[in-house]
Design an enzyme around this catalytic site. Sequence first.
Site, short mmCIF file in Angstrom:
data_model
loop_
_atom_site.label_atom_id
_atom_site.label_comp_id
_atom_site.label_asym_id
_atom_site.label_seq_id
_atom_site.Cartn_x
_atom_site.Cartn_y
_atom_site.Cartn_z
N ASN A 77 -4.89 5.97 -1.07
CA ASN A 77 -4.20 6.51 0.11
C ASN A 77 -3.76 7.95 -0.11
O ASN A 77 -3.76 8.75 0.84
CB ASN A 77 -2.98 5.64 0.46
CG ASN A 77 -3.39 4.37 1.19
OD1 ASN A 77 -4.45 4.32 1.80
ND2 ASN A 77 -2.56 3.36 1.13
N HIS A 96 -3.25 -3.74 -5.55
CA HIS A 96 -3.48 -3.24 -4.19
C HIS A 96 -4.94 -3.41 -3.82
O HIS A 96 -5.81 -2.68 -4.31
CB HIS A 96 -3.06 -1.78 -4.08
CG HIS A 96 -3.28 -1.20 -2.72
ND1 HIS A 96 -3.65 0.11 -2.51
CD2 HIS A 96 -3.21 -1.76 -1.48
CE1 HIS A 96 -3.80 0.32 -1.23
NE2 HIS A 96 -3.54 -0.80 -0.58
N GLU A 122 -6.57 -1.59 -6.93
CA GLU A 122 -5.73 -0.69 -7.73
C GLU A 122 -4.72 -1.53 -8.50
O GLU A 122 -3.98 -2.33 -7.91
CB GLU A 122 -5.01 0.30 -6.82
CG GLU A 122 -5.93 1.28 -6.11
CD GLU A 122 -5.18 2.23 -5.20
OE1 GLU A 122 -5.59 3.40 -5.12
OE2 GLU A 122 -4.20 1.81 -4.56
N SER A 136 0.81 -1.21 0.00
CA SER A 136 0.00 0.00 0.00
C SER A 136 0.85 1.26 0.00
O SER A 136 0.31 2.36 -0.18
CB SER A 136 -0.91 0.01 1.23
OG SER A 136 -0.14 0.03 2.42
#
Length: 501
Positions: free
Chosen positions: A195, A145, A157, A124
């Site tokens: 994120n 991800h 992702e 991540s």
Amino acid sequence: MKSVSASDYTVAVIGAGAMGQGIAQVSAQGGMKTLLVDANAAVVDKARQSILGRINRLVEKGRVEPGAAAAAESNLHAVGNLADIAEADCVVEAVFEDLDVKRTLFREIEAVVRPDCIIASNTSSIPISSVAQACEHKGRVGGLHFFNPVPLMKLVEVIEAAETTPEVIAALTEIGKRMTRVPVTVKDMPGFLVNMGGRAFTSESLRIAHEGVATPTQVDAIMRDCCHFRMGPFELMDLTGIDVNYPVSGIIYRGYMDDPRIKTSPNHTAKFDAGQFGRKTGQGWYRYEDGKAVDVPSPDLVPDAAPATRVALMDEGDRLEAFVKELGLEVIEDDGTVPLIAAPIGTDATHLSVDAAVDPKRFVALDLMFDTTKRVTLMTAPGADFKYRDAVAAAVIASGRKVTAIKDSPGFVAQRMCAMIGNLGCYMAEVGLAAPDDIDLALELGLNYPHGPLKLINLMGVEEALEVLEELHEITAEDRYRPTMWLKRRALLELPIHTPS
């Protein structure tokens, strides 16, 4: 490279922790032969049984057909030796976040699998290109991800590293689809998409609390009731753990060359240093007992004043006039005795009262940009006479709404927060981190946002969102609030925010 649609397509998942188990579960349920790998045979056998137990509970709840559960069970295999994954068509690494460990593991994987086997990392925070440096065939390395809990979180992702081939990205996308996830292609940049995109929600709320504009409880209530977020930012930080979100904030901030748009605040550092990580420690922004918040301060203003019956308007905007009419207030020319009210965009009570040359003691600003059916935010300038604020608040409360009273702030709370979230989304589109529609989709699925950041700009109005940021930038003189060129150009050209460059 084998077609992902092949009936015997095989995925190996390295790591039998929570993430590895989740990835293995959706892989097996997606009809692919799945090898769950861990060096400890006892651990991997137990992990397999845990996965099957979760699938069987879904059968009991009627969410999975018995035949589909049996097929998933036959697809899922526990493997205790890395040498046993030689047949894999794709390997997904899901071990802990340590670059050296991942590089060593990728070298070991590459020594076992075929040259056309795809190798992907679920990291991540670590750049995929940094992991791929360990490999001889860097073109076959990419990122997948997932989000925890994997079976419930639909987004994945697909990370394109510097040397990842288009064929590998296409294959990873199809693998994500076979796992019944929604794949979004993202550049290999710090924090990837979700994120990175989530930074503004937390960082701006932290800044607002640090400045004393509003308390965590007030910010959370405003973002839930007025902007329809499922959780407020402080609730979310306590849930994910400040021991998680604080270090990630630093990694992404440094990765983007200390961009002030995503800089955290001293109060975040103080919580981390104190070991007050949230629910897991019983104390974060809130105090917890048995996992539930206790003694939560009220975000509501409960005035003793009688409701105002007459007001004078400082502006004649449609929102303000409609709202005053709904409250049943009589609008009069200012006679020096009634509250002066306005619904400013971007600016604060101090600057607005000075610019309009009106009495700041009687001035009450209302945020009417978002949903006001449950809660209305009021703010006043320093030195205000609260009897005027409280009279307006009492009139709002009499209409069945709650009121949150904050200190003076350009953009109140909701305007500030949403403009920063949207501006960061515009930045991600500007640098090509992902396609505009995919940015929205990723944050809606990955963070449960009610609207993706670009859609949020549309909700505010492109020109109004720009106005909020320009006022914040001018009043604070902070580079943190500089509008992106993506937003500015579309506002000037009167184009939809999703218009490509």
